[in-house]
Design a protein around this motif. Structure first.
Motif, PDB file in Angstrom:
ATOM      1  N   UNK A 218      -7.334  10.586   3.406  1.00 41.98           N
ATOM      2  CA  UNK A 218      -8.247  11.795   3.718  1.00 41.98           C
ATOM      3  C   UNK A 218      -7.834  12.878   4.608  1.00 41.98           C
ATOM      4  N   UNK A 219      -6.999  12.645   5.331  1.00 43.97           N
ATOM      5  CA  UNK A 219      -6.541  13.739   6.370  1.00 43.97           C
ATOM      6  C   UNK A 219      -5.012  13.835   6.230  1.00 43.97           C
ATOM      7  N   UNK A 220      -4.459  12.908   5.252  1.00 44.14           N
ATOM      8  CA  UNK A 220      -2.888  13.353   5.086  1.00 44.14           C
ATOM      9  C   UNK A 220      -2.522  12.529   3.572  1.00 44.14           C
ATOM     10  N   UNK A 221      -2.448  13.322   2.791  1.00 45.17           N
ATOM     11  CA  UNK A 221      -2.571  13.040   1.329  1.00 45.17           C
ATOM     12  C   UNK A 221      -1.403  12.132   1.007  1.00 45.17           C
ATOM     13  N   UNK A 222      -0.107  12.498   1.947  1.00 47.82           N
ATOM     14  CA  UNK A 222       1.091  11.829   1.753  1.00 47.82           C
ATOM     15  C   UNK A 222       1.017  10.166   2.107  1.00 47.82           C
ATOM     16  N   UNK A 223      -0.280   9.953   2.906  1.00 49.08           N
ATOM     17  CA  UNK A 223      -0.208   8.524   3.518  1.00 49.08           C
ATOM     18  C   UNK A 223      -1.172   7.771   2.708  1.00 49.08           C
ATOM     19  N   UNK A 224      -1.651   8.175   1.387  1.00 55.67           N
ATOM     20  CA  UNK A 224      -2.555   7.669   0.814  1.00 55.67           C
ATOM     21  C   UNK A 224      -2.159   6.247   0.243  1.00 55.67           C
ATOM     22  N   UNK A 225      -2.767   5.151   0.478  1.00 63.88           N
ATOM     23  CA  UNK A 225      -2.648   3.593   0.183  1.00 63.88           C
ATOM     24  C   UNK A 225      -1.411   3.084   0.887  1.00 63.88           C
ATOM     25  N   UNK A 226      -0.845   3.930   1.844  1.00 64.34           N
ATOM     26  CA  UNK A 226       0.129   3.227   2.706  1.00 64.34           C
ATOM     27  C   UNK A 226      -0.263   2.227   3.779  1.00 64.34           C
ATOM     28  N   UNK A 227       0.373   1.202   3.890  1.00 64.54           N
ATOM     29  CA  UNK A 227       0.103  -0.091   4.810  1.00 64.54           C
ATOM     30  C   UNK A 227      -0.078   0.597   6.193  1.00 64.54           C
ATOM     31  N   UNK A 228      -1.131   0.484   6.847  1.00 65.32           N
ATOM     32  CA  UNK A 228      -1.089   0.681   8.426  1.00 65.32           C
ATOM     33  C   UNK A 228      -0.815  -0.690   9.233  1.00 65.32           C
TER      34      UNK A 228
END
Length: 433
Positions: A218-228
Motif C-alpha cells: 500500500x505504501x511501497x509497491x516494490x515491497x508487495x508480498x515481501x516477507x516482513x
C-alpha cells in the motif's frame, strides 16, 4: 500568396513543436498514470486482482527433494571415516495449492498476516523414481536423542534401547517414510510417553505453516508480498542480482547473498545462529545456520545445497558433494512495476549435527563432529504461459504501446518543426534576395 505560404509554414512548425512537446510530456505523465492504475490492482487488498491470485496461487508450485544416500555406513560407525554420499532425486511434490487462511490486515504497518495450510501431492512424471525407493539415511531418532540427552546415565539407558531395537546410526527407509514419517522402533521402547513417529517433515499434511507477515504494498509497491517476519522473527533476505527477460517480461532477479550464511564475525546479524561453539570453531565457520531453537532443540542446521558458499571445514568430512551456483542458489524474479514475483527457486539443504557419545555404542567410535547433509530441496514456481500472456497485455503491453505513441509523437513533431522551419527560412531568404 507569400504571407499565406509563410503563415502555413509557421503554423506547421508550431504544430510540430506542440506534438514534440506533447510527446515529451506524455513520457513521464503517461507512464505515471499507467503505473498508478496498474499498482492499484497490485496491492494486497480485498477486491484487487493481486489479492485474488495471492490468496490461492494460480501457478503450480513444486517442491523437489534430493536425498543423500549414504554409501559407507559401517565404515563411518566403526572407523569414523568420511561419509560418502550420493544424491538421489528429484522426488517431486506439488505444494502450496491450498488457499491461505487466518488472513488479517494491519492498516498502520501496511502488512498482511496469514498461515499457509500444508499439503503435498507426489508427482511421478516429475520424479526419477517412486516414493517406495529405499535409501540409506541417518537415523533421525538416534541422532536427536543423543544430542538432547547428554547425561552419561541417560545415554546408558538410551544405548540399551538402541541395541534392543536393533537400531544404528544409519537406517534404510523409503522416500515416503523418510520425508513424511514412520514408526521408529527405538522410540517405541521409550519408558515415557513420546511421539513414536518421526520424519524430516513430520507432521506435514493437515498442518499449517506460519504465521507469515508480508507487506501489502500500500505504501511501497516494490515491497508487495515481501516477507516482513516469519513466526515473529527475522527472515532471510535477497539482494539485486541482474535484469533478465522472463517470457517477454523484463524482471529483476534477486539472489540470496553468501553473507546471509556468513559467520557472526562477518555478519553480526547472524549472532543468534551461533549457539554451538564446538562445531562452529568459536563462530568462525560459515555457510550453515543453527536452527535448533526452531526445532525443539534438535541438532538441525540449514545451508545452501552441497554446502555452497560454506567454509571448507564444514564439508571436509563429507565426500560426494559438488556445489555450483547455477543449480544450488536461491533467487526471485520480480516484475519491477507491480512488485509481483513471477518466478522463484528456494533451495535449501537440511543437515544434522552428529557428535561422539562415549556411552552409546553406535556413536562411541566417532572421532569428530559431522554436519551430515540429509537432503536438499528446491521449491519453485513460475508464471504459466497463459498468465504471462495476460501480464504482457495488461502491464508491459500497455507501457510498450504508450512508449511507441510517445516516440511517434516526439519524432513526427521534431521532424515537422525542423522541416517547416527550414522551409520558412528558405522562403524568407529568397524574398530578401
Amino acid at each position: 500568396m507569400g504571407c499565406d505560404r509563410n503563415c502555413g509554414l509557421i503554423a506547421g512548425a508550431v504544430i510540430g513543436a506542440v506534438l514534440a512537446v506533447f510527446g515529451g510530456i506524455l513520457m513521464p505523465v503517461g507512464d505515471m498514470l499507467i503505473e498508478n492504475t496498474i499498482k492499484k490492482q497490485a496491492v494486497l487488498e480485498e477486491g484487487t486482482v493481486a489479492y485474488q491470485n495471492w490468496v490461492k496461487t494460480g501457478s503450480e508450485v513444486y517442491r523437489q527433494f534430493w536425498i543423500f544416500d549414504v554409501q559407507n555406513p559401517e565404515e563411518v560407525v566403526v572407523n569414523s571415516s568420511a561419509i560418502k554420499v550420493k544424491q538421489r532425486g528429484p522426488y517431486t511434490y506439488r505444494v502450496r495449492y491450498l488457499a491461505k487462511e487466518n488472513i488479517t490486515h494491519d492498516s498502520e504497518s501496511h502488512t498482511v498476516s496469514f498461515v499457509q495450510p500444508n499439503g503435498a501431492i507426489f508427482e511421478p512424471s516429475l520424479s526419477v523414481g517412486t516414493e517406495n525407493d529405499t535409501l540409506t539415511v541417518l537415523n533421525l531418532a538416534v541422532v536427536a536423542a543423543a544430542h538432547l540427552y547428554p547425561s552419561a546415565f541417560v545415554q546408558v539407558v538410551l544405548n540399551s534401547l538402541i541395541k534392543k531395537s536393533k537400531s544404528s546410526l544409519f537406517q534404510k527407509r523409503t522416500v515416503k517414510e523418510f520425508l513424511w514419517g514412520y514408526k521408529d522402533p527405538f522410540l517405541s521402547l521409550a519408558p515415557y510417553p513420546v511421539s513414536t513417529t518421526v520424519g524430516v517433515f513430520y507432521p506435514y499434511n493437515n498442518t499449517a505453516d506460519g504465521v507469515y507477515t508480508v507487506f501489502s504494498g500500500k505504501d511501497n509497491i516494490n515491497q508487495v508480498a515481501v516477507i516482513d517476519t516469519y513466526k515473529g522473527k527475522r527472515s532471510i533476505y535477497a539482494v539485486f542480482g541482474a535484469e533478465i527477460n522472463l517470457k517477454g517480461i523484463p524482471v529483476y532477479r534477486f539472489v540470496l547473498p553468501p553473507v546471509a550464511f556468513a559467520s557472526p564475525l562477518q555478519n553480526p546479524d547472524n549472532h543468534c545462529f551461533c549457539t554451538e561453539k564446538v562445531i562452529s570453531k568459536n563462530c568462525t565457520s560459515y555457510g550453515v545456520l543453527d536452527i535448533g531453537k526452531c526445532k525443539d532443540g534438535k541438532p538441525v542446521y540449514i545451508s545452501l545445497p552441497h554446502f555452497l558458499h560454506a567454509s571448507p571445514d564444514v564439508g571436509e568430512p563429507i565426500e560426494g558433494l559438488s556445489p555450483n551456483e547455477e543449480e544450488h542458489s536461491t533467487y526471485l524474479d520480480v516484475e519491477p512495476i507491480t512488485g509481483f514475483t513471477l518466478r522463484f527457486a528456494k533451495r535449501l539443504q537440511i543437515n544434522l549435527l552428529v557428535k561422539p557419545a562415549k556411552k552409546i555404542d553406535v556413536l562411541k567410535n566417532l572421532k569428530r563432529n559431522y554436519i551430515v547433509p540429509i537432503l536438499w530441496l528446491n521449491e519453485s514456481g513460475t508464471i504459466g504461459d497463459e498468465n504471462a500472456e495476460k501480464f504482457r497485455k495488461q502491464v508491459t503491453g500497455k507501457i510498450n504501446l504508450l512508449g511507441l505513441v510517445e516516440m511517434i509523437l516526439l519524432s513526427v513533431g521534431v521532424v515537422m518543426f525542423v522541416a517547416f522551419m527550414i522551409s520558412y527560412c528558405a522562403c524568407r531568404s529568397k524574398k530578401v534576395k
